[in-house]
Scaffold this active site. Structure first.
Site, short mmCIF file in Angstrom:
data_model
loop_
_atom_site.label_atom_id
_atom_site.label_comp_id
_atom_site.label_asym_id
_atom_site.label_seq_id
_atom_site.Cartn_x
_atom_site.Cartn_y
_atom_site.Cartn_z
N GLU A 98 -12.83 6.18 5.50
CA GLU A 98 -13.17 4.94 6.20
C GLU A 98 -14.38 5.09 7.11
OE1 GLU A 98 -12.14 2.00 5.78
OE2 GLU A 98 -10.06 1.98 5.08
N ASP A 146 -6.09 8.90 19.61
CA ASP A 146 -6.47 8.87 18.20
C ASP A 146 -7.74 9.68 17.96
OD1 ASP A 146 -6.04 8.21 15.59
OD2 ASP A 146 -6.39 6.07 15.81
N ARG A 176 -9.28 12.98 6.80
CA ARG A 176 -10.28 12.92 5.73
C ARG A 176 -11.69 12.80 6.31
NH1 ARG A 176 -6.21 9.59 3.49
NH2 ARG A 176 -7.28 7.67 3.99
N LYS A 199 -13.35 5.68 15.94
CA LYS A 199 -13.11 7.11 16.13
C LYS A 199 -13.34 7.87 14.81
CE LYS A 199 -9.00 6.84 13.95
NZ LYS A 199 -8.48 7.63 12.82
N GLY A 225 0.83 -1.19 0.00
CA GLY A 225 0.00 0.00 0.00
C GLY A 225 0.86 1.24 0.00
#
Length: 342
Positions: free
Chosen positions: A286, A249, A260, A196, A9
């Site tokens: 996500e 986080d 994002r 989160k 990735g």
């Protein structure tokens, strides 16, 4: 000790982690399925779509050949979108079977699989099994690729049921700007990392609507309570949610323009349609898929998650944002302590 590592990735986080490993003296090959991206990394040592302006070490090698990437690799690091994790894991299993390799597998992605709602470590374990995987470690915490790339101080967590494996990953990544802590609560770390993102969409919505710090603090605090309730229902330690992969986080994702998910929420709060937000972002958000997973799980497990439900309604039922906020604010009064009523 120098390790040979395949990073799968080449987005912002994958390429940045590859850069960190090279700086730490390791031998790294970066895998991407995009020929143009591999050529750019090899020839120009840049990755402009994901990390504009950043220059990579000439030691970083990129390839579109998965077998080449993992040949002789001691560790394989997954940093691919959750939606393709199972596909890539199946491909990796075929390659490892031919190579007769059994590397340590690390993942640094955040999310749940659509439909099954499985965590990434569960997907990797199902596909690779113990035959092609010597262990699984989750690398997660409050981190933005852009800040790690410029050597800002960053602290994250390496979690594994095998603490020795977590300690190995800790040694691989730790340097003078990146500090790694270990944890054996893989369920809690992955749950915090995934959910989160849902709360971050909510934080962005509030900002887009013009709400101030009080509202954002309320959302983050009560959102964390929801994430913890869900995680503990599946065996996570409540202490994990007070750590880097929990509150840490959550803070960074809910307050940063680098996120994002936050930017998605901000644009929704400003009135932009979701389809347009997704198209304009150009990268995976996500939290959108995770919001559905969180809603489904909370319903199936009878876990109270009103903030998550409100965000789900905005994303999937085209609900009016201000009406959903009003509904949250006029719910029955109760104690802040779980299990106590007013």
């Amino acid at each position: 000790m120098t390790e040979k590592i395949a990073v799968l990735g080449a987005g912002s986080w994958g390429s940045t982690l590859a850069s960190v490993l090279i700086e730490n003296g390791h031998d790294v090959t970066l895998y991407t399925n995009v020929e143009k991206q591999a050529a750019e990394l090899n020839e120009k040592h840049t990755n402009e779509q994901y990390m504009p302006g950043f220059k990579y070490s000439e030691k970083l090698r990129a390839t579109t050949d998965l077998a080449e990437a993992v040949a002789d690799a001691d560790e394989v690091l997954f940093v691919v979108p959750t939606s393709v994790t199972r596909v890539v894991a199946k491909q990796l299993k075929e390659v490892l079977a031919k190579l007769n390799r059994r590397p340590l597998v690390i993942h640094a992605s955040k999310g749940l699989e659509i439909g099954t709602h499985k965590r990434i470590s569960q997907i990797l374990q199902e596909e690779l099994t113990d035959r092609y995987c010597s262990g699984i470690v989750v690398l997660s915490g409050p981190s933005h690729a852009e800040e790690v790339a410029r050597h800002d101080i960053t602290l994250i967590t390496a979690a594994s049921a095998d603490i020795k494996a977590a300690e190995k990953v800790q040694d691989m990544f730790t340097n003078d700007y990146l500090r790694i802590y270990t944890n054996d609560d893989i369920v809690g770390v992955e749950t915090g990392a995934a959910f989160k993102n849902v709360i971050a969409i909510g934080a962005g919505i509030l900002h887009g609507l013009g709400y101030g710090d009080d509202a954002k603090a309320a959302l983050m605090t009560r959102g964390l309570a929801e994430v913890a309730r869900l995680g503990m229902a599946f065996g996570a330690s409540p202490l994990t949610f007070m750590g880097l992969s929990g509150v840490g986080d959550l803070i960074v994702t809910c307050t940063s323009v680098h996120s994002r998910n936050w930017r998605c929420g901000e644009q929704l709060g400003q009135g932009k349609p979701l389809d347009q937000v997704i198209e304009d972002m150009g990268m995976v958000i996500e939290g959108i898929n995770t919001a559905k997973a969180a809603y489904d799980l909370s319903r199936d497990e009878h876990i109270e998650m009103p903030i998550t439900k409100a965000i789900y309604n905005v994303l999937y039922n085209n609900a009016d944002i201000k009406e959903e906020i009003g509904g949250l604010m006029t719910r029955d009064s109760k104690s802040e302590v779980i299990g106590k009523r007013k």
